[in-house]
Write an enzyme that holds these catalytic residues in place. Sequence first.
Site, PDB file in Angstrom:
ATOM      1  CG  ASP A  95      31.410  42.058  45.322  1.00 46.66           C
ATOM      2  OD1 ASP A  95      31.145  42.338  44.214  1.00 46.66           O
ATOM      3  OD2 ASP A  95      32.197  40.521  45.041  1.00 46.66           O
ATOM      4  NE  ARG A 129      31.822  34.141  44.495  1.00 45.04           N
ATOM      5  CZ  ARG A 129      31.593  34.859  44.059  1.00 45.04           C
ATOM      6  NH1 ARG A 129      30.652  35.089  42.360  1.00 45.04           N
ATOM      7  NH2 ARG A 129      31.591  36.317  44.134  1.00 45.04           N
ATOM      8  CG  HIS A 184      43.877  34.251  38.303  1.00 48.93           C
ATOM      9  ND1 HIS A 184      42.985  35.130  37.682  1.00 48.93           N
ATOM     10  CD2 HIS A 184      44.230  32.956  37.600  1.00 48.93           C
ATOM     11  CE1 HIS A 184      42.991  35.059  36.157  1.00 48.93           C
ATOM     12  NE2 HIS A 184      43.270  33.458  36.189  1.00 48.93           N
TER      13      HIS A 184
END
Length: 253
Positions: free
Chosen positions: A15, A73, A216
């Site tokens: 990012d 987050r 995940h």
Amino acid sequence: MKLISIVGIKRSGKDTVANYVIENMDSVKFQLAGPIKKYLAEAYEYISDDPVFDRSYMPKLDFNCFEGIGYDREEIIPLKPYDVIDIFENAIVKLNNILPIPGMDVRTAYHYGLTPVQYLSEETKDQLFEVINKNNNWSVRRLMQTLGTDIIVNQFDKMYWVKLFALDYFDKIYSDAKYYVVPDVRQTHEIDSLRAMGATIIHVVRSETGQVQDSHITEAGLPILPGDVVVENNGTLSELYTTIDKLLGNKNV
């Protein structure tokens, strides 16, 4: 305009690289997770403010929280199963009315298969319950992963987010921007689609990310193939920026 995908698992610095390119190199950006963040944030705010049910235990979260601006987050949110169900149902309804590019009408969106669920049938709700019951310890990241992948991609339309990207890309392909940057490709079918469209894939790798645990599929990482570019982010921020300047400034990409 050159199509670029900047990939890497969380905390690799992808990012940071993407933002640097977008802010300094005449670029436009499309986030595959953009609609996920937007509609989850709207759904969360709506559900947490519901006057019918007392949900004062839910912390106030806005869009910036879902973007990760000034908010972790990974932080666990005290959500009950019916809170999560209501959030996802509300977000899906919003996705059904999405208009991928300015001026596109709802009928055209349906034509391109951009409405993942036309209505919330009992079967749809059963699918939601099944997905939600497999998850615990909800966080903003887990909400995003579950809606984006476990529900939309796995239950309704594997290529949904890729379709949104493709429509936006072809709408802007003749713009004056130098780069079109997709900074959040996380799955094989997504990166394969970008490769097929001629994208240059830039992998940002950082040795410390090996300590980050997230099972995940969206954090499994993507294979590095011949022709891909690898940027090692093990030094200072200044060194990282210098590497990107050399890579793109010298027109190697």
